[in-house]
Design an enzyme around this catalytic site. Structure first.
Site, PDB file in Angstrom:
ATOM      1  N   ILE A   1      43.893  43.707  38.819  1.00 52.96           N
ATOM      2  CA  ILE A   1      45.334  43.779  39.056  1.00 52.96           C
ATOM      3  C   ILE A   1      46.084  44.009  37.747  1.00 52.96           C
ATOM      4  CG2 ILE A   1      45.735  41.304  38.874  1.00 52.96           C
ATOM      5  CD1 ILE A   1      47.691  41.644  41.301  1.00 52.96           C
TER       6      ILE A   1
ATOM      7  N   GLY B   1      40.422  41.684  40.451  1.00 52.59           N
ATOM      8  CA  GLY B   1      40.768  42.305  41.729  1.00 52.59           C
ATOM      9  C   GLY B   1      39.832  43.424  42.134  1.00 52.59           C
TER      10      GLY B   1
ATOM     11  N   ASP C   1      37.280  41.986  44.353  1.00 56.32           N
ATOM     12  CA  ASP C   1      37.836  41.863  45.709  1.00 56.32           C
ATOM     13  C   ASP C   1      37.706  43.185  46.459  1.00 56.32           C
ATOM     14  OD1 ASP C   1      39.353  39.098  45.778  1.00 56.32           O
ATOM     15  OD2 ASP C   1      39.974  40.008  43.890  1.00 56.32           O
TER      16      ASP C   1
ATOM     17  N   GLU D   1      39.444  35.703  37.625  1.00 57.78           N
ATOM     18  CA  GLU D   1      40.623  34.895  37.957  1.00 57.78           C
ATOM     19  C   GLU D   1      40.551  33.491  37.370  1.00 57.78           C
ATOM     20  OE1 GLU D   1      40.587  38.103  41.128  1.00 57.78           O
ATOM     21  OE2 GLU D   1      39.106  36.936  40.011  1.00 57.78           O
TER      22      GLU D   1
ATOM     23  N   ASP E   1      42.203  35.392  45.214  1.00 57.95           N
ATOM     24  CA  ASP E   1      42.882  35.191  46.505  1.00 57.95           C
ATOM     25  C   ASP E   1      43.014  36.455  47.355  1.00 57.95           C
ATOM     26  OD1 ASP E   1      44.779  36.543  45.021  1.00 57.95           O
ATOM     27  OD2 ASP E   1      46.268  34.946  45.028  1.00 57.95           O
TER      28      ASP E   1
END
Length: 270
Positions: free
Chosen positions: A66, A121, A124, A144, A152
């Site tokens: 991110i 991210g 993810d 993270e 998340d």
């Protein structure tokens, strides 16, 4: 296909090649990334000519995760009221989750080709793909934990089914970096390649092989696998029986059987 700011999308030989296209920013996931990936996978789902997706990153790295500027923008929206801040953050997290749900829920197989950094991210994202492949020197990390938060957007929910609960916990708690060879040993990636060029060539070969199969059969296979993540074996058997009661009437079955008997390569309609 539209012009995208964070991606490049090409379609050839039934395979959509979706490239994260911010190499000057290490393919960091900015606001455009999160909205455009939903648009792209809606297009993939709706376009019968697309049978398989290859997801890659432009330049030396797959993605650094991110974009910190995006996090700063979210932070600037927070005020003094804890309840309202929590509501704002929860809405934003669910919005970001929706972007990777679009990948996970895509009807077509999605193959990730990973070189260089695959951090935060980006883990993810690849966890939402069907299969993952990398260069031997790729670097993977659930970062993270090092910025003081729990992942998340899907890593903690999807990764245990890919690499097992214990290994996922180790990587999530420590944030340590693993290379492509360790990623292959633990099952995070299916196969490794010597460099980025060989990686993309190899993943495209696999994609073309899948694209040559019956799209009805591939769609049913993916749906059954996805369904079984959250259901018992007997539920899955019941579901596939109902599914195939319709799908076995497809012309693809006759085409495949005739080609097999005549030792010809089958040609399936989109």
């Amino acid at each position: 296909m539209s012009d995208y700011k964070a991606f490049r999308v090409e379609l050839a030989d039934k395979v959509a090649h979706v490239t994260i296209n911010r190499p000057e920013k290490v393919n960091a996931m900015n606001a455009d990334f999160w909205s455009e990936i939903i648009e792209i996978f809606r297009w993939v789902d709706a376009t019968d000519e697309v049978r398989v997706v290859v997801l890659s990153g432009a330049g030396k790295h797959f993605s650094s995760g991110i974009d910190l500027m995006l996090l700063a923008q979210v932070g600037s929206q927070l005020g003094k009221d804890v309840g309202r801040n929590a509501e704002t953050l929860r809405r934003k997290i669910l919005e970001l989750q929706g972007s990777f749900n679009a990948v996970d829920q895509c009807r077509k197989p999605v193959l990730a080709a990973i070189q260089g950094y695959c951090l935060g991210g980006a883990i993810d994202l690849i966890a939402a793909c069907d299969m993952r492949y990398s260069t031997v020197d790729a670097q993977f990390s659930i970062k993270e934990i090092d910025i003081g938060m729990a992942a998340d957007v899907g890593t903690l929910q999807r990764l245990p089914r890919i690499i097992g609960d214990g290994m996922m916990r180790e990587l999530a708690y420590t944030g340590r970096t693993i290379d492509g060879e360790e990623a292959r040993r633990i099952g995070l990636v299916n196969r490794t390649f010597g460099d980025a060029s060989a990686l993309l060539d190899g993943v495209m070969e696999i994609a073309w092989e899948i694209a040559a199969k019956s799209p009805i059969a591939v769609r049913g296979t993916k749906e059954m696998i996805r369904y079984m993540r959250d259901h018992r074996v007997d539920d899955g058997l019941e579901y596939v029986a109902t599914w195939n009661a319709a799908m076995l009437q497809s012309a693809d079955l006759r085409v495949a059987m005739a080609a097999h008997m005549s030792k010809q390569k089958p040609e399936f309609a989109d």
